[in-house]
Design an enzyme around this catalytic site. Structure first.
Site, PDB file in Angstrom:
ATOM      1  CG  ASP A  25      -2.012  -1.035   1.173  1.00 21.13           C
ATOM      2  OD1 ASP A  25      -2.418  -1.404   0.059  1.00 21.13           O
ATOM      3  OD2 ASP A  25      -2.453  -1.488   2.248  1.00 21.13           O
ATOM      4  NE  ARG A 105      -1.214   1.883  12.755  1.00 18.71           N
ATOM      5  CZ  ARG A 105      -0.370   1.085  12.116  1.00 18.71           C
ATOM      6  NH1 ARG A 105       0.916   1.373  12.079  1.00 18.71           N
ATOM      7  NH2 ARG A 105      -0.796   0.005  11.505  1.00 18.71           N
ATOM      8  CG  ASP A 134      -4.102   1.774  11.542  1.00 20.88           C
ATOM      9  OD1 ASP A 134      -4.281   1.884  12.769  1.00 20.88           O
ATOM     10  OD2 ASP A 134      -3.619   0.764  11.013  1.00 20.88           O
ATOM     11  CB  SER A 185      -2.770  -7.519   6.472  1.00 17.63           C
ATOM     12  OG  SER A 185      -2.502  -6.260   7.028  1.00 17.63           O
TER      13      SER A 185
HETATM   14  N1  ARG Z   1      -7.777  -3.737  14.478  1.00 15.40           N
HETATM   15  C1  ARG Z   1      -6.579  -3.327  15.146  1.00 15.40           C
HETATM   16  C2  ARG Z   1      -6.607  -1.854  15.459  1.00 15.40           C
HETATM   17  O1  ARG Z   1      -7.313  -1.135  14.822  1.00 15.40           O
HETATM   18  C3  ARG Z   1      -5.300  -3.772  14.460  1.00 15.40           C
HETATM   19  C4  ARG Z   1      -5.088  -3.426  13.033  1.00 15.40           C
HETATM   20  C5  ARG Z   1      -3.741  -3.943  12.560  1.00 15.40           C
HETATM   21  N2  ARG Z   1      -3.510  -3.862  11.152  1.00 15.40           N
HETATM   22  C6  ARG Z   1      -3.012  -4.865  10.398  1.00 15.40           C
HETATM   23  N3  ARG Z   1      -2.844  -4.643   9.132  1.00 15.40           N
HETATM   24  N4  ARG Z   1      -2.741  -6.043  10.863  1.00 15.40           N
HETATM   25  O2  ARG Z   1      -5.946  -1.406  16.349  1.00 15.40           O
END
Ligand code: ARG
Length: 411
Positions: A25, A105, A134, A185
């Protein structure tokens, strides 16, 4: 080849800072920023929050191959001290998830903003999709730090699919060999590892063993028990088995020890910010052990009322952390309360780790609200007879209610 949409917004200045992980990405954002968004210079920023060194090296190599100005920022100690341990003090938890991705983040975006300020850039790009959390967390932090910045999110803005991205990357010579073979991912940092994608989002799909890398299954974990003493000073873990360690080192060590013992696999249904319910898999060995130890010490030191009220504060803190509202004044207000309670949180917690389970077997603190003399069966300091009147009047109103029911019937 044109993307599935609309015209691109005008560039803001000549430079754009790309929050860069090195994955598919974010990698396709590089030629896009130049060719479709009209930027002369792409500055890539990879923030090291404890993901594998190979990922960081690979991001730097790809950036070099695509001729960006690249920064790698080592933020491991700051992340552990100010983000993971803030979450620990708040018993940070969202629906059973220690929020490892969530709390990383803000620091990633903050480091990108610092570089933008240094470079005199006013524009950012990131690779978040329009479905996840995110995008909220990253854009919120960037705008908190540079209010008039422009933020581009090509994957979301152009509604891109993985197939389209791969085809585009191949056309534009973006190196994506590793991405092609990746089924899952993955997002990793010191506080945990998240595994998503493929069938893993289905609530009823049993996760295959191969998705786990930090934790052994409870069957494969060693059969000997591991005893661990975690020492806290004012709510912060400072040593394991008497050995003092920096925050990042302590977390890394615990990830290894707890992972060996099969601790930290988490499988939850998670309500994302947009309302999507998604099944999520995590490995958070150190976070699981530290949260348990911290809770055990709080139970020894804080009053019943502090514990009850702090649960509400912790819940609200966790919601804000999940949403990435790191610089909100309410979060600072909540932390003023949390930090005050942690002033007495100095002491040791002993735990046994064994085949997927972590059990607290002891705790001690100079601030323990515990008196052997008062609690013991053999004491006369606590005069039992004084309880009589207290017990007699306990539940007075409910007894009055029962006599009214006897008189008028049930309401
Ligand atoms: N759902 C989780 C959050 O929003 C983790 C997201 C992690 N992303 C990934 N591509 N594995 O905090």
């Amino acid at each position: 080849m044109s993307a599935n949409t609309s015209s691109s917004p005008k560039p803001k200045g000549k430079k754009v800072v790309l929050v860069y992980s090195g994955g598919l990405d974010t990698s396709i954002c590089i030629p896009m920023m130049r060719e479709d968004y009209g930027y002369e210079e792409v500055i890539t920023v990879t923030v090291d929050v404890g993901q594998p060194q190979a990922d960081i090296d690979q991001a730097a190599e790809k950036a070099a191959a695509m001729k960006t100005k690249h920064y790698t920022v080592d933020a491991k100690e700051e992340f552990a001290r100010d983000y993971c341990f803030s979450a620990l003090k708040a018993n940070g938890d969202y629906q059973g998830y220690p929020m490892s991705t969530s709390i990383a983040r803000p620091i990633i975006a903050a480091k990108a903003a610092e570089i933008a300020i240094r470079e005199g850039a006013k524009a950012f790009a990131h690779g978040c999709t329009g479905k996840g959390n995110d995008q909220f967390r990253i854009e919120y932090t960037l705008r908190s730090m540079i209010p008039d910045c422009e933020i581009h999110a090509p994957i979301r803005e152009r509604n891109l699919t993985r197939t389209w991205e791969i085809e585009y990357a191949q056309k534009k010579g973006v190196p994506i060999q590793q991405s092609l073979t990746k089924i899952w991912s993955i997002d990793e940092n010191l506080w945990g590892r998240s595994i998503e994608g493929g069938r893993l989002e289905e609530p009823n799909f049993a996760p295959p063993e191969e998705i786990f890398q930090w934790t052994k299954s409870s069957e494969a974990a060693k059969s000997e028990k591991t005893t661990l003493i975690v020492s806290f000073v004012e709510g912060l873990p400072v040593a394991i088995n008497g050995e003092k360690m920096s925050p990042a080192k302590l977390v890394m060590n615990l990830n290894a020890i707890a992972g060996e013992n099969g601790i930290g696999r988490i499988d939850v249904m998670e309500d994302r910010m947009l309302g999507l319910k998604v099944r999520e898999n995590y490995e958070c060995p150190a976070a699981t052990v530290l949260l348990k130890a911290h809770g055990a010490l709080e139970a020894l030191v804080l009053t019943r009322d502090e514990l009850r009220f702090k649960k509400l504060i912790d819940l609200e803190w966790s919601r804000m952390a999940y949403e990435g509202l790191w610089f909100d004044p309410l979060k600072a207000d909540l932390e003023a309360f949390i930090n005050k309670t942690q002033e007495r949180l100095t002491g040791d917690v002993r735990m046994v780790l064994h085949k997927g389970a972590v059990t607290v077997t002891g705790r001690e603190s100079q601030w323990a609200l515990y008196s052997e003399d008062l609690a013991s069966f053999d004491t006369t300091t606590f005069d039992q007879r004084e309880s009589t009147g207290w017990v007699k009047n306990f539940g007075l109103q409910s007894r009055m209610y029962q006599s009214l029911v006897a008189k008028h019937g049930k309401k």
